[in-house]
Design a protein around this motif. Structure first.
Motif, PDB file in Angstrom:
ATOM      1  N   LYS A  51       0.827  -1.206   0.000  1.00  0.00           N
ATOM      2  CA  LYS A  51       0.000   0.000   0.000  1.00  0.00           C
ATOM      3  C   LYS A  51       0.862   1.257   0.000  1.00  0.00           C
ATOM      4  CE  LYS A  51      -4.029  -2.109   2.207  1.00  0.00           C
ATOM      5  NZ  LYS A  51      -4.942  -2.098   3.382  1.00  0.00           N
ATOM      6  N   LEU A  52       1.922   1.257   0.785  1.00  0.00           N
ATOM      7  CA  LEU A  52       2.805   2.420   0.794  1.00  0.00           C
ATOM      8  C   LEU A  52       3.641   2.482  -0.475  1.00  0.00           C
ATOM      9  CD1 LEU A  52       3.937   2.644   4.527  1.00  0.00           C
ATOM     10  CD2 LEU A  52       2.272   4.043   3.308  1.00  0.00           C
ATOM     11  N   ASP A  53       3.970   1.325  -1.058  1.00  0.00           N
ATOM     12  CA  ASP A  53       4.635   1.334  -2.363  1.00  0.00           C
ATOM     13  C   ASP A  53       3.734   1.994  -3.407  1.00  0.00           C
ATOM     14  OD1 ASP A  53       7.046   0.180  -1.664  1.00  0.00           O
ATOM     15  OD2 ASP A  53       6.386  -1.869  -2.079  1.00  0.00           O
ATOM     16  N   ALA A  54       2.426   1.745  -3.300  1.00  0.00           N
ATOM     17  CA  ALA A  54       1.475   2.337  -4.240  1.00  0.00           C
ATOM     18  C   ALA A  54       1.423   3.856  -4.089  1.00  0.00           C
ATOM     19  CB  ALA A  54       0.081   1.752  -4.029  1.00  0.00           C
ATOM     20  N   ALA A  55       1.710   4.349  -2.877  1.00  0.00           N
ATOM     21  CA  ALA A  55       1.715   5.795  -2.644  1.00  0.00           C
ATOM     22  C   ALA A  55       2.904   6.472  -3.319  1.00  0.00           C
ATOM     23  CB  ALA A  55       1.742   6.083  -1.139  1.00  0.00           C
ATOM     24  N   VAL A  56       3.906   5.668  -3.674  1.00  0.00           N
ATOM     25  CA  VAL A  56       5.110   6.192  -4.328  1.00  0.00           C
ATOM     26  C   VAL A  56       5.016   6.053  -5.840  1.00  0.00           C
ATOM     27  CG1 VAL A  56       7.610   5.869  -4.577  1.00  0.00           C
ATOM     28  CG2 VAL A  56       6.557   5.724  -2.320  1.00  0.00           C
ATOM     29  N   ALA A  57       4.290   5.038  -6.311  1.00  0.00           N
ATOM     30  CA  ALA A  57       4.237   4.713  -7.736  1.00  0.00           C
ATOM     31  C   ALA A  57       3.833   5.917  -8.567  1.00  0.00           C
ATOM     32  CB  ALA A  57       3.246   3.570  -7.969  1.00  0.00           C
ATOM     33  N   ILE A  86       8.266   3.690  12.204  1.00  0.00           N
ATOM     34  CA  ILE A  86       8.059   5.126  12.034  1.00  0.00           C
ATOM     35  C   ILE A  86       8.190   5.514  10.566  1.00  0.00           C
ATOM     36  CG2 ILE A  86       8.875   7.428  12.690  1.00  0.00           C
ATOM     37  CD1 ILE A  86       9.982   6.133  15.267  1.00  0.00           C
ATOM     38  N   PHE A  87       9.226   4.960   9.919  1.00  0.00           N
ATOM     39  CA  PHE A  87       9.486   5.240   8.515  1.00  0.00           C
ATOM     40  C   PHE A  87       9.348   3.961   7.687  1.00  0.00           C
ATOM     41  CE2 PHE A  87      12.524   7.823  11.087  1.00  0.00           C
ATOM     42  CZ  PHE A  87      11.946   9.064  10.891  1.00  0.00           C
ATOM     43  N   TYR A  88       8.912   4.134   6.462  1.00  0.00           N
ATOM     44  CA  TYR A  88       8.933   3.023   5.522  1.00  0.00           C
ATOM     45  C   TYR A  88       9.830   3.392   4.363  1.00  0.00           C
ATOM     46  CZ  TYR A  88       7.582  -0.394   1.990  1.00  0.00           C
ATOM     47  OH  TYR A  88       7.622  -1.380   1.029  1.00  0.00           O
ATOM     48  N   LEU A  89      10.748   2.494   4.013  1.00  0.00           N
ATOM     49  CA  LEU A  89      11.636   2.695   2.876  1.00  0.00           C
ATOM     50  C   LEU A  89      11.089   1.918   1.688  1.00  0.00           C
ATOM     51  CD1 LEU A  89      15.269   2.526   4.351  1.00  0.00           C
ATOM     52  CD2 LEU A  89      14.219   4.445   3.164  1.00  0.00           C
ATOM     53  N   SER A  90      10.598   2.644   0.706  1.00  0.00           N
ATOM     54  CA  SER A  90      10.077   2.013  -0.498  1.00  0.00           C
ATOM     55  C   SER A  90      11.159   1.964  -1.563  1.00  0.00           C
ATOM     56  CB  SER A  90       8.874   2.800  -1.029  1.00  0.00           C
ATOM     57  OG  SER A  90       8.471   2.310  -2.293  1.00  0.00           O
ATOM     58  N   ASN A  91      11.255   0.833  -2.250  1.00  0.00           N
ATOM     59  CA  ASN A  91      12.212   0.680  -3.344  1.00  0.00           C
ATOM     60  C   ASN A  91      11.540   0.812  -4.710  1.00  0.00           C
ATOM     61  OD1 ASN A  91      14.529   0.149  -1.689  1.00  0.00           O
ATOM     62  ND2 ASN A  91      13.678  -1.883  -1.278  1.00  0.00           N
ATOM     63  N   LYS A  92      10.333   1.359  -4.722  1.00  0.00           N
ATOM     64  CA  LYS A  92       9.589   1.542  -5.961  1.00  0.00           C
ATOM     65  C   LYS A  92      10.329   2.510  -6.882  1.00  0.00           C
ATOM     66  CE  LYS A  92       5.511   0.387  -7.800  1.00  0.00           C
ATOM     67  NZ  LYS A  92       5.076  -1.006  -7.961  1.00  0.00           N
ATOM     68  N   SER A  93      10.206   2.299  -8.173  1.00  0.00           N
ATOM     69  CA  SER A  93      10.810   3.158  -9.195  1.00  0.00           C
ATOM     70  C   SER A  93      12.329   3.172  -9.133  1.00  0.00           C
ATOM     71  CB  SER A  93      10.275   4.597  -9.087  1.00  0.00           C
ATOM     72  OG  SER A  93       8.878   4.626  -9.229  1.00  0.00           O
ATOM     73  N   ASN A 115      -3.126   6.313   5.615  1.00  0.00           N
ATOM     74  CA  ASN A 115      -4.093   5.269   5.917  1.00  0.00           C
ATOM     75  C   ASN A 115      -4.129   4.365   4.691  1.00  0.00           C
ATOM     76  OD1 ASN A 115      -6.170   3.657   6.798  1.00  0.00           O
ATOM     77  ND2 ASN A 115      -7.774   5.179   6.444  1.00  0.00           N
ATOM     78  N   GLY A 116      -3.400   3.281   4.749  1.00  0.00           N
ATOM     79  CA  GLY A 116      -3.217   2.460   3.562  1.00  0.00           C
ATOM     80  C   GLY A 116      -2.345   3.193   2.571  1.00  0.00           C
ATOM     81  N   ARG A 117      -2.852   3.418   1.368  1.00  0.00           N
ATOM     82  CA  ARG A 117      -2.117   4.136   0.343  1.00  0.00           C
ATOM     83  C   ARG A 117      -2.503   5.608   0.271  1.00  0.00           C
ATOM     84  NH1 ARG A 117      -4.352   1.981  -5.394  1.00  0.00           N
ATOM     85  NH2 ARG A 117      -3.653   4.023  -6.077  1.00  0.00           N
ATOM     86  N   GLU A 118      -3.455   6.038   1.099  1.00  0.00           N
ATOM     87  CA  GLU A 118      -3.979   7.397   1.013  1.00  0.00           C
ATOM     88  C   GLU A 118      -3.416   8.289   2.116  1.00  0.00           C
ATOM     89  OE1 GLU A 118      -6.103   8.866  -1.211  1.00  0.00           O
ATOM     90  OE2 GLU A 118      -5.911   7.032  -2.409  1.00  0.00           O
ATOM     91  N   LEU A 119      -3.023   9.496   1.723  1.00  0.00           N
ATOM     92  CA  LEU A 119      -2.656  10.500   2.705  1.00  0.00           C
ATOM     93  C   LEU A 119      -3.860  10.841   3.574  1.00  0.00           C
ATOM     94  CD1 LEU A 119      -0.440  13.166   0.871  1.00  0.00           C
ATOM     95  CD2 LEU A 119       0.111  12.040   3.023  1.00  0.00           C
ATOM     96  N   ILE A 120      -3.642  10.964   4.861  1.00  0.00           N
ATOM     97  CA  ILE A 120      -4.741  11.287   5.765  1.00  0.00           C
ATOM     98  C   ILE A 120      -5.156  12.739   5.599  1.00  0.00           C
ATOM     99  CG2 ILE A 120      -5.415  11.477   8.196  1.00  0.00           C
ATOM    100  CD1 ILE A 120      -3.528   9.121   8.758  1.00  0.00           C
ATOM    101  N   GLN A 121      -4.183  13.628   5.481  1.00  0.00           N
ATOM    102  CA  GLN A 121      -4.456  15.044   5.254  1.00  0.00           C
ATOM    103  C   GLN A 121      -3.792  15.452   3.947  1.00  0.00           C
ATOM    104  OE1 GLN A 121      -3.013  17.035   8.807  1.00  0.00           O
ATOM    105  NE2 GLN A 121      -4.982  16.780   9.825  1.00  0.00           N
ATOM    106  N   LYS A 122      -4.572  16.015   3.025  1.00  0.00           N
ATOM    107  CA  LYS A 122      -4.048  16.368   1.712  1.00  0.00           C
ATOM    108  C   LYS A 122      -4.009  17.885   1.525  1.00  0.00           C
ATOM    109  CE  LYS A 122      -5.525  12.129  -0.629  1.00  0.00           C
ATOM    110  NZ  LYS A 122      -6.277  11.543  -1.774  1.00  0.00           N
ATOM    111  N   HIS A 123      -2.830  18.364   1.227  1.00  0.00           N
ATOM    112  CA  HIS A 123      -2.651  19.771   0.894  1.00  0.00           C
ATOM    113  C   HIS A 123      -3.357  20.037  -0.440  1.00  0.00           C
ATOM    114  CE1 HIS A 123      -0.518  23.458  -0.346  1.00  0.00           C
ATOM    115  NE2 HIS A 123      -0.222  23.617   0.929  1.00  0.00           N
ATOM    116  N   PRO A 124      -3.895  21.243  -0.656  1.00  0.00           N
ATOM    117  CA  PRO A 124      -4.541  21.547  -1.934  1.00  0.00           C
ATOM    118  C   PRO A 124      -3.669  21.254  -3.152  1.00  0.00           C
ATOM    119  CG  PRO A 124      -5.022  23.272  -0.347  1.00  0.00           C
ATOM    120  CD  PRO A 124      -4.040  22.350   0.306  1.00  0.00           C
ATOM    121  N   LEU A 125      -2.355  21.456  -3.040  1.00  0.00           N
ATOM    122  CA  LEU A 125      -1.467  21.153  -4.163  1.00  0.00           C
ATOM    123  C   LEU A 125      -1.436  19.657  -4.452  1.00  0.00           C
ATOM    124  CD1 LEU A 125       1.600  23.522  -3.632  1.00  0.00           C
ATOM    125  CD2 LEU A 125      -0.109  23.636  -5.450  1.00  0.00           C
ATOM    126  N   VAL A 126      -1.564  18.839  -3.412  1.00  0.00           N
ATOM    127  CA  VAL A 126      -1.587  17.393  -3.610  1.00  0.00           C
ATOM    128  C   VAL A 126      -2.821  17.000  -4.407  1.00  0.00           C
ATOM    129  CG1 VAL A 126      -1.797  15.149  -2.448  1.00  0.00           C
ATOM    130  CG2 VAL A 126      -0.239  16.887  -1.544  1.00  0.00           C
TER     131      VAL A 126
END
Length: 408
Positions: free
Chosen positions: A39-45, A322-329, A341-352
């Motif tokens: 799920k966190l790898d998907a947040a990086v993809a 605390i940290f996750y190291l993704s090797n994606k890309s 929360n899974g692959r989704e940011l809990i709080q999203k900045h308007p730019l995001v």
């Protein structure tokens, strides 16, 4: 999930006692295994391509005719992070929903490709510009806090450049953003002939870490009184702990917390408490980023400015809760677990949110091209998901060993 402890770093009643206490805790040689988190790898993809596209969109949109010949775009390839063997024009042509290609004849009659922006891409760029103008103070404070983390309140522009996309800074921030805040920032010449950004005003209201901000909601009075803080911790399913590691982590969480905005020269770098301060610095740094993540290489030049010990990035491996190291890309990306929360940011900045729209437009173009045609974009259908095997669950091309997608 471990119980989270928070405390008031301004309560230094036990500072001396804590200093003596921490000297007894040498750095424990604990190595925790890495466990893949899909799920966190998907947040990086797709972030790598998205960043390159957004930079190109900004460069093209800033031109007088909103269209640039390829020879004007090629000099910017260093900012894009493209593989050496990938031409800028080839990359651009992968995304026909973003870039519109045309040609003109040079003096010798040779056609020269030029690239403009699709109406949808230009609309999203204008959304970003409006957000940056509306949230100038928020962005100013974000940059102030980054400089406040450093010892001398100065960072070379090259170091900030590595983080500008993560921080949400405009591509041309030294000329378009910094001059708007002469009471906060100044461009200075560094001893090594580089240009740096200097903080001119220290704001105590900003020198409060994210952990401290949440203290009143997540901390009992006893912990506040003792001045102890601990980090929110969670682990990927299937993560196994040895009893010794569990005991060490519990004791480590109970150590005094040193705010990343305070002087930490009293800490012995060979101790667990010093490591806890390092974790606190990166915990705060990641909170300053829009996506609560950054490529590991982006912090490689921060050791001296942040006053960190040698091999400071080892803290990422030692604290996988605390940290996750993704090797994606084909690159290592550090992600702050608590922000997702899974692959989704809990709080999203308007730019995001605007970047998510741009990402959907990227995916739409790849999907259409894979079918052998490009058609007009219906904005209401810009979030179509691909069901083809050559794309991952995010709709981005499957990453090859070279770190770039096949789709195009």
């Amino acid at each position: 999930m471990f119980r989270t402890f928070f405390g008031d770093v301004r309560n230094y009643g036990l500072l001396r006692k804590g200093y003596i206490y921490q000297q007894r805790f040498s750095l424990v040689n604990v190595k925790l295994k890495w466990v893949k988190d899909r799920k966190l790898d998907a947040a990086v993809a797709g972030q790598k391509d998205l960043k390159a596209v957004e930079i190109l969109v900004s460069i093209i949109a800033s031109s007088s005719e909103c269209c640039l010949p390829i020879y004007r775009l090629n000099p910017h390839r260093g900012q894009l992070g493209l593989p050496i063997d990938l031409k800028v024009s080839t990359f651009i042509r992968r995304y026909p929903t973003i870039f519109v290609e045309s040609n003109f004849l040079d003096s010798g009659g040779t056609p020269v490709p030029s690239f403009g922006l699709s109406p949808q891409a230009l609309k999203l760029h204008h959304e970003q510009v409006n957000i940056l103008e509306h949230d100038q103070l928020e962005l100013r404070d974000r940059l102030c806090r980054l400089l406040m983390l450093t010892r001398d309140r100065i960072l070379p522009l090259q170091t900030i450049d590595q983080l500008k996309w993560d921080l949400g800074l405009p591509n041309d921030y030294p000329s378009s953003f910094v001059p708007n805040h002469p009471d906060r920032f100044s461009l200075v010449h560094l001893p090594d002939n580089r240009v740096g950004l200097k903080l001119l005003f220290w704001d105590d209201k900003l020198a409060v870490s994210e952990i401290l901000k949440n203290a009143s909601l997540q901390q009992d009075q006893e912990d506040i009184k003792n001045g102890t803080l601990a980090f929110p911790v969670s682990f990927t399913r299937g993560f196994g702990f040895r009893r010794k590691c569990m005991e060490w982590l519990k004791e480590w969480q109970k150590l005094p917390y040193t705010s990343p905005y305070t002087n930490a020269s009293h800490l012995d770098p060979r101790t667990d408490e010093s490591e806890k301060r390092v974790v606190g610095v990166f915990h705060e740094l990641l909170h300053l980023t829009l996506h609560k993540q950054t490529e590991r290489k982006n912090v490689s030049n921060l050791r001296k400015p942040l006053g960190l010990p040698q091999k400071f990035t080892k803290a990422f491996e030692r604290h996988p809760g605390i940290f996750y190291l993704s090797n994606k890309s084909d690159t290592q990306t550090v992600i702050l677990r608590e922000a997702y929360n899974g692959r989704e940011l809990i709080q999203k900045h308007p730019l995001v949110r605007v970047r998510e729209k741009l990402a959907n437009l990227l995916k739409k173009g790849l999907h259409d091209k894979s079918r052998g045609y490009t058609r007009d974009i219906d904005e209401s259908n810009s979030d179509i998901e691909s069901e083809m095997d050559e794309y991952d669950s995010d709709g981005f091309p499957i990453i090859t060993k070279e770190g770039w997608g096949r789709g195009g």
